[in-house]
Design a protein around this motif. Structure first.
Motif, PDB file in Angstrom:
ATOM      1  N   HIS A 281       0.818  -1.202   0.000  1.00  0.00           N
ATOM      2  CA  HIS A 281       0.000   0.000   0.000  1.00  0.00           C
ATOM      3  C   HIS A 281       0.860   1.264   0.000  1.00  0.00           C
ATOM      4  O   HIS A 281       1.952   1.284   0.566  1.00  0.00           O
ATOM      5  CB  HIS A 281      -0.877  -0.003   1.256  1.00  0.00           C
ATOM      6  CG  HIS A 281      -2.234   0.574   1.053  1.00  0.00           C
ATOM      7  ND1 HIS A 281      -3.248  -0.096   0.413  1.00  0.00           N
ATOM      8  CD2 HIS A 281      -2.754   1.778   1.402  1.00  0.00           C
ATOM      9  CE1 HIS A 281      -4.332   0.651   0.393  1.00  0.00           C
ATOM     10  NE2 HIS A 281      -4.052   1.796   0.986  1.00  0.00           N
TER      11      HIS A 281
ATOM     12  N   ASN B 259      -3.719   0.804  -5.358  1.00  0.00           N
ATOM     13  CA  ASN B 259      -3.503   0.339  -3.989  1.00  0.00           C
ATOM     14  C   ASN B 259      -3.003   1.455  -3.096  1.00  0.00           C
ATOM     15  O   ASN B 259      -1.925   1.380  -2.498  1.00  0.00           O
ATOM     16  CB  ASN B 259      -2.523  -0.840  -3.972  1.00  0.00           C
ATOM     17  CG  ASN B 259      -2.625  -1.664  -2.695  1.00  0.00           C
ATOM     18  OD1 ASN B 259      -3.631  -1.608  -1.993  1.00  0.00           O
ATOM     19  ND2 ASN B 259      -1.586  -2.421  -2.386  1.00  0.00           N
ATOM     20  N   TRP B 260      -3.810   2.518  -2.994  1.00  0.00           N
ATOM     21  CA  TRP B 260      -3.374   3.702  -2.275  1.00  0.00           C
ATOM     22  C   TRP B 260      -4.428   4.188  -1.278  1.00  0.00           C
ATOM     23  O   TRP B 260      -5.612   3.843  -1.368  1.00  0.00           O
ATOM     24  CB  TRP B 260      -3.061   4.836  -3.244  1.00  0.00           C
ATOM     25  CG  TRP B 260      -4.120   5.105  -4.285  1.00  0.00           C
ATOM     26  CD1 TRP B 260      -4.207   4.556  -5.529  1.00  0.00           C
ATOM     27  CD2 TRP B 260      -5.265   5.955  -4.154  1.00  0.00           C
ATOM     28  NE1 TRP B 260      -5.317   5.018  -6.195  1.00  0.00           N
ATOM     29  CE2 TRP B 260      -5.982   5.890  -5.367  1.00  0.00           C
ATOM     30  CE3 TRP B 260      -5.751   6.775  -3.130  1.00  0.00           C
ATOM     31  CZ2 TRP B 260      -7.166   6.600  -5.591  1.00  0.00           C
ATOM     32  CZ3 TRP B 260      -6.925   7.499  -3.342  1.00  0.00           C
ATOM     33  CH2 TRP B 260      -7.608   7.399  -4.560  1.00  0.00           C
ATOM     34  N   THR B 261      -3.969   5.000  -0.331  1.00  0.00           N
ATOM     35  CA  THR B 261      -4.838   5.677   0.626  1.00  0.00           C
ATOM     36  C   THR B 261      -4.436   7.137   0.704  1.00  0.00           C
ATOM     37  O   THR B 261      -3.247   7.445   0.867  1.00  0.00           O
ATOM     38  CB  THR B 261      -4.723   5.059   2.031  1.00  0.00           C
ATOM     39  OG1 THR B 261      -5.236   3.729   1.999  1.00  0.00           O
ATOM     40  CG2 THR B 261      -5.517   5.873   3.052  1.00  0.00           C
TER      41      THR B 261
END
Length: 361
Positions: free
Chosen positions: A91, A111-113
């Motif tokens: 991530h 796949n990130w925040t």
């Protein structure tokens, strides 16, 4: 003309220009060699590159290596795309006010925040983090609103999850100490009175990256391509000068900040009043027509937002992230100044902008 757009680019320092001229050799000179060639002229050029590398390294903490790139954008791409954890699918966490060079790259990978910021434009140290993060990206100083992030505390959060910390140091380099807690730091020459077309990535000792550009294995095998000794020399001279003048420049910029804050005392400041670089003033006035203002102030070079987003018609993602609505964001301007801005320049620019704003009623 009065230039107040230092976040977009800075004027080339005379010292950087002189350093570059020495390596822009014609056929009668010995200063046009390829720094990767083994003969005498190549070795001369290579020596100039290494002198510049040491000068640029003075911007960074100890315990790392400097990799020259074509820009800070390329440096950030190398740090993100060349990260083994990211390539294995781990991530990525990044602040909501990162430069597009980070945001667009991360979103292209997936796949990130996105880590939110508060109304001051700061990521709080207790921000909620995903359990599994391989890389955290947080800029030291924001290019649009000038806020300074609490990198030390955020680095501790990154380490809790086992993540590496990438810092966009473009607006901080040469103005303040870059964070020793970072694992990688990207900078750009033309933001510190150096030439356009060259940047650098600082990589902590022991950290291995995977190259994005294959070819001749230059730059420790991480960035193939022939380096320009002239650009490197200009970058090095600008970096050395920035380190030498850091305190002097800071005092000068603080004086100009006081002039601008007093002049625009009735306007609303965007971002933190305390945790910010004082060479950046992002302010708004209700009902202001910024496009008309810029047209009426042709003598003053300033910005309605990030230079990279100018003309897009989109509301600044940074101003949205701190809670401004479209009307507030579109009534905001950014003024940026630095080493070569005089007090007289600032006073005249403020007068011109205020007169034009007042004429709108």
């Amino acid at each position: 003309m009065i230039y107040l757009d230092y976040q977009a680019t800075t004027p080339l320092a005379p010292e950087a220009r002189e350093a570059m001229l020495a390596w822009l050799g014609g056929p009668e000179s010995e200063s046009f060699g390829n720094p990767h060639s083994p003969h005498r002229m190549g070795r001369m050029a290579a020596a100039a590159v290494e002198v510049a590398r040491e000068q640029v390294a003075s911007l960074f903490p100890s315990g790392g290596q400097v990799i020259f790139t074509g820009s800070a954008t390329e440096a950030l791409n190398l740090a993100i795309r060349g990260n083994a954890a990211v390539r294995s699918g781990e991530h990525i966490a990044f602040s909501a006010i990162e430069h597009a060079a980070v945001i667009d790259t991360v979103k292209a990978i997936g796949n990130w925040t996105e880590l939110p910021v508060n109304a001051d434009g700061l990521v709080t140290p207790d921000v909620a983090m995903p359990q599994y993060v391989g890389l955290m990206c947080v800029m030291a100083v924001n290019n649009e609103i000038g806020t300074i992030q609490p990198i030390g505390e955020l680095a501790s959060r990154a380490k809790e999850t086992g993540a590496l910390l990438l810092v966009d140091g473009v607006q901080a380099a040469g103005r303040m100490a870059l964070p020793p807690e970072a694992d990688m730091i990207a900078v750009s020459a033309h933001k510190i009175h150096g030439p356009k077309g060259i940047g650098a990535l600082w990589v902590r000792d022991g950290l291995k990256l995977i190259p994005n550009i294959e070819g001749g294995k230059q730059e420790a095998g991480l960035r193939s391509g022939t380096l320009s000794p002239a650009l490197c020399a200009g970058f090095g001279a600008a970096a050395a000068l920035a380190v030498e003048r850091m305190d002097q420049d800071r005092v000068h910029i603080e004086e100009l900040w006081q002039v601008a804050r007093e002049a625009f005392s009735g306007w609303t400041l965007n971002g933190s009043a305390e945790q910010r670089w004082h060479g950046n003033l992002n302010i708004r006035r209700d009902g202001l027509d910024v496009a008309r203002l810029m047209s009426d102030c042709r003598e003053v070079m300033f910005s309605a937002g990030s230079a990279c987003a100018s003309g897009s018609g989109r509301t600044s993602h940074v101003l949205r992230a701190i809670g401004l609505d479209d009307a507030e964001a579109k009534s905001s301007i950014r003024l940026g100044w630095g080493r070569y801005t005089t007090r007289e320049d600032m006073q005249r620019a403020c007068s011109i902008i205020l007169e034009a704003a007042d004429s709108q009623g």
